[in-house]
Design a protein around this motif. Structure first.
Motif, mmCIF file in Angstrom:
data_model
loop_
_atom_site.group_PDB
_atom_site.id
_atom_site.type_symbol
_atom_site.label_atom_id
_atom_site.label_comp_id
_atom_site.label_asym_id
_atom_site.label_seq_id
_atom_site.Cartn_x
_atom_site.Cartn_y
_atom_site.Cartn_z
ATOM 1 N N GLU A 49 0.841 -1.201 0.000
ATOM 2 C CA GLU A 49 0.000 0.000 0.000
ATOM 3 C C GLU A 49 0.878 1.254 0.000
ATOM 4 O O GLU A 49 0.615 2.219 -0.714
ATOM 5 N N LYS A 50 1.968 1.208 0.804
ATOM 6 C CA LYS A 50 2.866 2.364 0.858
ATOM 7 C C LYS A 50 3.525 2.578 -0.512
ATOM 8 O O LYS A 50 3.691 3.712 -0.973
ATOM 9 N N LEU A 53 1.240 4.316 -2.842
ATOM 10 C CA LEU A 53 1.176 5.759 -2.616
ATOM 11 C C LEU A 53 2.383 6.441 -3.269
ATOM 12 O O LEU A 53 2.238 7.463 -3.946
ATOM 13 N N VAL A 99 -0.855 9.977 6.852
ATOM 14 C CA VAL A 99 -1.507 8.976 5.994
ATOM 15 C C VAL A 99 -0.881 7.599 6.256
ATOM 16 O O VAL A 99 -1.581 6.606 6.495
ATOM 17 N N LEU A 100 0.444 7.577 6.267
ATOM 18 C CA LEU A 100 1.135 6.287 6.464
ATOM 19 C C LEU A 100 0.806 5.713 7.851
ATOM 20 O O LEU A 100 0.588 4.521 8.022
ATOM 21 N N THR A 103 -2.573 3.994 7.823
ATOM 22 C CA THR A 103 -2.525 2.685 7.155
ATOM 23 C C THR A 103 -1.828 1.646 8.044
ATOM 24 O O THR A 103 -2.299 0.524 8.190
ATOM 25 N N GLU A 104 -0.725 2.076 8.664
ATOM 26 C CA GLU A 104 0.040 1.120 9.488
ATOM 27 C C GLU A 104 -0.699 0.718 10.764
ATOM 28 O O GLU A 104 -0.753 -0.449 11.128
ATOM 29 N N SER A 109 -6.960 1.020 3.866
ATOM 30 C CA SER A 109 -6.349 1.124 2.535
ATOM 31 C C SER A 109 -5.719 2.516 2.413
ATOM 32 O O SER A 109 -6.175 3.469 3.056
ATOM 33 N N ILE A 110 -4.700 2.606 1.575
ATOM 34 C CA ILE A 110 -3.980 3.874 1.469
ATOM 35 C C ILE A 110 -4.890 4.972 0.907
ATOM 36 O O ILE A 110 -4.779 6.131 1.280
ATOM 37 N N GLU A 111 -5.843 4.582 0.011
ATOM 38 C CA GLU A 111 -6.783 5.584 -0.523
ATOM 39 C C GLU A 111 -7.563 6.231 0.612
ATOM 40 O O GLU A 111 -7.717 7.431 0.686
ATOM 41 N N TYR A 114 -5.430 8.432 2.892
ATOM 42 C CA TYR A 114 -5.092 9.700 2.240
ATOM 43 C C TYR A 114 -6.312 10.622 2.227
ATOM 44 O O TYR A 114 -6.248 11.799 2.585
#
Ligand code: PEP
Ligand code: MG
Length: 591
Positions: A49-50, A53, A99-100, A103-104, A109-111, A114
């Motif tokens: 996912e990262k 991005l 954002v990261l 997700t972590e 999801s990264i979307e 963000y």
């Protein structure tokens, strides 16, 4: 493309406005930042996912730099400075770190991570009183939309790991205005579907001229679809199919094959004249909105361009509006359409083609308001810039000029005076142009039909704009799908208006064409031949079909039929008579 077998097929019925079949992943266009699916990911996916991005940020950076370069070379560096601000927003480390972290730690999801961070910034900026800071929300939103779009096309998307094909997509939107359509990447859009709209909205017209299958008036589209879903657009029957099954796809293969075989039959007609079976000539030209269409138009064997709608070029980028840039654009069209030539229509802004700087306050009835020649005559300096640009192009090919939206004789005379002034301005600067340039008037308003004998004395030709003539004759808004069933090209009153216009033109020794969408309708070809229309300017994709239809028709038989139409009181009865002839003479073209 991986089609998910487990998903059920869903069909939505709308209005088909541009024929053809398109299959591909959907992209939903939202007016505002659209919330992505709220997906949870497996811990093992955090790194990928990262990486997605990072890829999306690189792609966005490249796009912004490209845009910056384009604007800087056409408009100067000061205008491109805004993109420096966009790059700063894109690379803002506090946003990206947050954002990261989401997700972590929350396994989103990264979307979604963000989106949620950026949305919070936008919302708080919008609450600030300072207008400058409030405006920055727009910039952040702009950048975020790009990033989210690039994320959709980077690798896998969503929990099912489905791979989206970059570059091919079907656009789904509530509505697409002509200016939205102008800014789409036309090489990558394979189909349109919108919730509102109608066959003669300018977006539909553009879809047809770009040969992109399109369906409009699909009310439930927002609930039914998500970005990335596989969608089939059937522009022939106005159908949109979500998750088509293998058997549906196989059925569509047959339609695609049939279309191919008709195209094969039409092939020899390219580069032939258009003659009725009793050898009466009708000029068959094409409508264009963008110069990119010229190659396709020539490929189809068009006898020039019968309508160049200049407003799309004009609206697409402000910096293109200088006299030099307009003249360059028109010159390209003039050169590409030799020897037949082009009819360049002066700006027809207004109605559904709004120019944001000119229409700060919405009009109560845009189609009855400040539009076309009214707007041009109110801004004579800008009008003459365009007139001079058209005149300059006339030194490089066969250029004719026409004025849209004429409702009074005074308007036509006023437009002609501006043209004379523009000629004088060029003469005094020693710039060459065609002194004998032909000038035409669009007949698209009933009041113009009723004074057609007077208008004819001022011009060299008429071009009937049926899209508007139908809307103004029948009082049916051409973009309102609620009353679309009342928008009737076969209405006896419309046929009567066209008959009056053609007869008035011929009485006064000038020619008369049709450039509205009805010109492309092969079911109407017997009527156009019977009424004695001299030219039809059609959508490029319909050109060869129209040529074949006309070549099978005999003008005396058509004339008898159109004489009988005087006794018809309904669209149904008019359509029936024309359809009978179409079915008799070119049955293979009736799908
Ligand atoms: C018309 O009205 O038929 C026409 C050709 O012009 P537009 O569709 O651009 O209004
Ligand atoms: Mg019109």
């Amino acid at each position: 493309m991986i089609l998910s077998e487990s998903k059920t097929e869903t069909r939505l019925q709308g209005i088909g406005v541009s024929p053809g079949i398109a299959i591909g992943p959907a992209e939903r266009l939202g007016r505002t930042l659209e919330e992505p699916e709220h997906l949870t990911i497996d811990r093992s996916r955090i790194e990928s996912e990262k990486a997605r991005l990072s890829l999306a940020l690189v792609a966005t950076r490249e796009q912004i730099l490209e845009l910056q370069q384009e604007i800087s070379s056409s408009e100067g560096e000061s205008h491109s400075a805004i993109f420096d601000a966009h790059l700063l927003i894109l690379e803002d480390s506090s946003v990206l770190n947050e954002v990261l972290r989401i997700t972590e730690t929350q396994l989103r999801s990264i979307e979604w991570a963000y989106y949620s961070v950026v949305k919070r910034y936008i919302d708080s900026l919008r609450k600030i009183a300072d207008p400058y800071l409030r405006e920055r929300a727009v910039d952040i939103e702009d950048v975020a939309k790009r990033v989210l779009k690039n994320l959709r096309y980077s690798g896998t998307n969503g929990e099912d790991g489905r791979v989206l094909q970059p570059g091919t997509r079907i656009i789904l939107a509530h509505d697409l205005t002509p200016s939205d359509t102008v800014s789409l990447d036309r090489t990558k859009v394979h189909g349109f579907a919108t919730e509102i709209g109608s066959p003669t909205s300018h977006t539909a017209i553009m879809a047809r001229s770009l040969n992109i299958p399109a369906v409009v008036a699909l009310h439930e589209i927002s609930e039914a679809f998500s970005s990335g879903d596989i969608v089939l657009i059937d522009g022939y029957h106005g159908l949109v199919i979500l998750n088509p099954t293998p058997s549906t796809l196989a059925g569509y293969e047959t339609i695609i094959e049939r279309e191919k075989s008709i195209l094969h039959e039409l092939e020899p007609l390219k580069h032939q004249e258009t003659l009725t079976s009793d050898r009466k000539k009708i000029v068959l030209s094409a409508n264009i909105e963008f110069i990119e269409e010229l190659a396709g138009v020539a490929e189809q064997g068009a006898e020039g361009v019968g309508l160049y709608r200049t407003e799309f070029f004009y609206l697409s980028r402000k910096e293109l509006r200088s006299e030099t840039n307009q003249a360059l654009n028109y010159r390209k069209v003039a050169e590409a359409t030799r020897p037949h030539g082009v009819i360049i229509r002066t700006l027809d802004i207004g109605g559904d083609k709004l120019c944001p700087e000119l229409f700060e306050n919405p009009e109560p009835n845009p189609f009855l308001g400040w539009r076309g020649i009214r707007l041009s005559l109110d801004q004579p300096e800008d009008f003459r810039i365009q007139l001079r640009a058209i005149l300059r192009a006339s030194a490089h090919g066969k250029v004719r000029l026409m004025f849209p939206f004429i409702s009074t004789l005074e308007e036509l005379q006023g437009a002609r005076s501006q043209l004379e002034l523009a000629k004088e301005e060029l003469r005094s600067s020693g710039i060459p142009f065609d002194e004998k340039i032909e000038v035409g008037a669009m007949i698209e308003i009933p009041s113009a039909v009723m004074i057609a004998d007077h208008l004819a004395k001022e011009v060299d030709f008429f071009s009937i704009g049926t899209n508007d003539l139908i809307q103004y004759t029948t009082a049916v808004d051409r973009v309102n799908d609620r009353v679309a069933h009342l928008y009737q090209p076969f209405h006896p009153s419309v046929i009567g208006m066209i008959r009056e216009t053609v007869d008035a033109a011929h009485r006064n020794g000038i020619w008369c064409g049709i450039c509205g969408e009805a010109a492309s309708d092969i079911l109407m070809a017997p009527i156009w031949v019977g009424l004695g229309v001299d030219e039809l300017s059609v959508g490029a994709s319909q050109l060869l079909k129209a040529r074949l239809a006309i070549s099978r028709l005999d003008s005396a038989t058509c004339r008898k039929m159109t004489d009988k139409l005087r006794d018809c009181g309904t669209s149904t009865s008019v359509r029936k008579q024309s359809l009978e002839m179409a079915e008799k003479f070119y049955p293979e073209l009736i799908l």
